[in-house]
Design a protein around this motif. Structure first.
Motif, PDB file in Angstrom:
ATOM      1  N   PHE A  29       0.819  -1.213   0.000  1.00  0.00           N
ATOM      2  CA  PHE A  29       0.000   0.000   0.000  1.00  0.00           C
ATOM      3  C   PHE A  29       0.848   1.258   0.000  1.00  0.00           C
ATOM      4  O   PHE A  29       0.532   2.222  -0.699  1.00  0.00           O
ATOM      5  N   ASP A  30       1.929   1.259   0.766  1.00  0.00           N
ATOM      6  CA  ASP A  30       2.746   2.454   0.921  1.00  0.00           C
ATOM      7  C   ASP A  30       3.391   2.898  -0.401  1.00  0.00           C
ATOM      8  O   ASP A  30       3.798   4.051  -0.532  1.00  0.00           O
ATOM      9  N   ASP A  31       3.513   1.997  -1.366  1.00  0.00           N
ATOM     10  CA  ASP A  31       4.191   2.322  -2.618  1.00  0.00           C
ATOM     11  C   ASP A  31       3.265   2.917  -3.676  1.00  0.00           C
ATOM     12  O   ASP A  31       3.724   3.369  -4.722  1.00  0.00           O
ATOM     13  N   TYR A  32       1.964   2.899  -3.419  1.00  0.00           N
ATOM     14  CA  TYR A  32       1.002   3.262  -4.447  1.00  0.00           C
ATOM     15  C   TYR A  32       0.392   4.633  -4.168  1.00  0.00           C
ATOM     16  O   TYR A  32       0.220   5.039  -3.024  1.00  0.00           O
ATOM     17  N   SER A  49      -9.679  13.517  -6.839  1.00  0.00           N
ATOM     18  CA  SER A  49      -8.618  13.752  -5.875  1.00  0.00           C
ATOM     19  C   SER A  49      -7.623  12.597  -5.930  1.00  0.00           C
ATOM     20  O   SER A  49      -7.947  11.514  -6.419  1.00  0.00           O
ATOM     21  N   CYS A  50      -6.436  12.861  -5.406  1.00  0.00           N
ATOM     22  CA  CYS A  50      -5.428  11.806  -5.367  1.00  0.00           C
ATOM     23  C   CYS A  50      -4.453  12.082  -4.235  1.00  0.00           C
ATOM     24  O   CYS A  50      -4.193  13.259  -3.897  1.00  0.00           O
ATOM     25  N   ILE A  51      -3.929  11.019  -3.668  1.00  0.00           N
ATOM     26  CA  ILE A  51      -2.896  11.151  -2.654  1.00  0.00           C
ATOM     27  C   ILE A  51      -1.702  10.318  -3.114  1.00  0.00           C
ATOM     28  O   ILE A  51      -1.836   9.137  -3.442  1.00  0.00           O
ATOM     29  N   SER A  52      -0.568  10.983  -3.150  1.00  0.00           N
ATOM     30  CA  SER A  52       0.635  10.342  -3.665  1.00  0.00           C
ATOM     31  C   SER A  52       1.397   9.644  -2.550  1.00  0.00           C
ATOM     32  O   SER A  52       1.556  10.200  -1.469  1.00  0.00           O
ATOM     33  N   SER A  53       1.863   8.445  -2.833  1.00  0.00           N
ATOM     34  CA  SER A  53       2.649   7.721  -1.838  1.00  0.00           C
ATOM     35  C   SER A  53       4.087   8.219  -1.790  1.00  0.00           C
ATOM     36  O   SER A  53       4.793   7.989  -0.817  1.00  0.00           O
ATOM     37  N   SER A  54       4.537   8.878  -2.856  1.00  0.00           N
ATOM     38  CA  SER A  54       5.941   9.285  -2.914  1.00  0.00           C
ATOM     39  C   SER A  54       6.261  10.336  -1.859  1.00  0.00           C
ATOM     40  O   SER A  54       7.286  10.258  -1.187  1.00  0.00           O
ATOM     41  N   ASP A  55       5.360  11.296  -1.698  1.00  0.00           N
ATOM     42  CA  ASP A  55       5.640  12.346  -0.705  1.00  0.00           C
ATOM     43  C   ASP A  55       4.397  12.796   0.055  1.00  0.00           C
ATOM     44  O   ASP A  55       4.435  13.791   0.769  1.00  0.00           O
ATOM     45  N   ASP A  99      -2.272   3.686  -8.495  1.00  0.00           N
ATOM     46  CA  ASP A  99      -1.139   3.937  -9.401  1.00  0.00           C
ATOM     47  C   ASP A  99       0.106   3.346  -8.763  1.00  0.00           C
ATOM     48  O   ASP A  99       0.589   3.871  -7.752  1.00  0.00           O
ATOM     49  N   SER A 100       0.627   2.280  -9.356  1.00  0.00           N
ATOM     50  CA  SER A 100       1.783   1.590  -8.775  1.00  0.00           C
ATOM     51  C   SER A 100       3.040   2.454  -8.796  1.00  0.00           C
ATOM     52  O   SER A 100       3.992   2.181  -8.048  1.00  0.00           O
ATOM     53  N   GLY A 101       3.043   3.465  -9.644  1.00  0.00           N
ATOM     54  CA  GLY A 101       4.209   4.333  -9.684  1.00  0.00           C
ATOM     55  C   GLY A 101       4.243   5.343  -8.562  1.00  0.00           C
ATOM     56  O   GLY A 101       5.295   5.923  -8.271  1.00  0.00           O
ATOM     57  N   GLY A 102       3.087   5.561  -7.923  1.00  0.00           N
ATOM     58  CA  GLY A 102       3.055   6.422  -6.751  1.00  0.00           C
ATOM     59  C   GLY A 102       2.888   7.905  -7.007  1.00  0.00           C
ATOM     60  O   GLY A 102       2.927   8.708  -6.075  1.00  0.00           O
TER      61      GLY A 102
END
Length: 120
Positions: A29-32, A49-55, A99-102
């Motif tokens: 989950f943390d990567d997506y 809306s979207c929440i990014s895992s990257s930051d 989104d697997s890319g995050g």
């Protein structure tokens, strides 16, 4: 297998609130990045809306800014969409996607959707 299950939709009067949940499984989950989309009858699907895992960045469509809030509970593998001050034009089927890319760019996995109906 990636699975996304939305819940929390329903019928609400204009000005009311709903909280949608997107429960995720089958991936780290943390990567997506997780996004919310909606599609009203006769209209194209639009990003909400979207929440990014990257930051942890969050993004909102102009039509929902200031009314909707996206959040994530990584311990529960769940993303929420708090929707306040709902309007009849918010009526749609709401979907969450991963989104697997995050980066909230390329959504390859989708849930089945939950209906939100706002009465005037």
């Amino acid at each position: 297998e990636v699975q996304l299950v939305e819940s929390g939709g329903g019928l609400v009067q204009a000005g009311g609130s709903l909280r949608l949940s997107c429960a995720a499984s089958g991936f780290t989950f943390d990567d997506y990045a997780i996004g919310w989309f909606r599609q009203a009858p006769g209209k194209e699907r639009e990003g909400v809306s979207c929440i990014s895992s990257s930051d942890g960045s969050t993004y909102y469509a102009d039509s929902v800014k200031g009314r909707f809030t996206i959040s994530s509970d990584n311990a529960k593998n769940t993303v929420y969409l708090q929707m306040n001050s709902l309007k009849p034009e918010d009526t749609a089927v709401y979907y969450c996607a991963a989104d697997s890319g995050g980066y909230c760019v390329d959504f390859g996995s989708w849930g089945q959707g939950t209906q939100v109906t706002v009465s005037s």
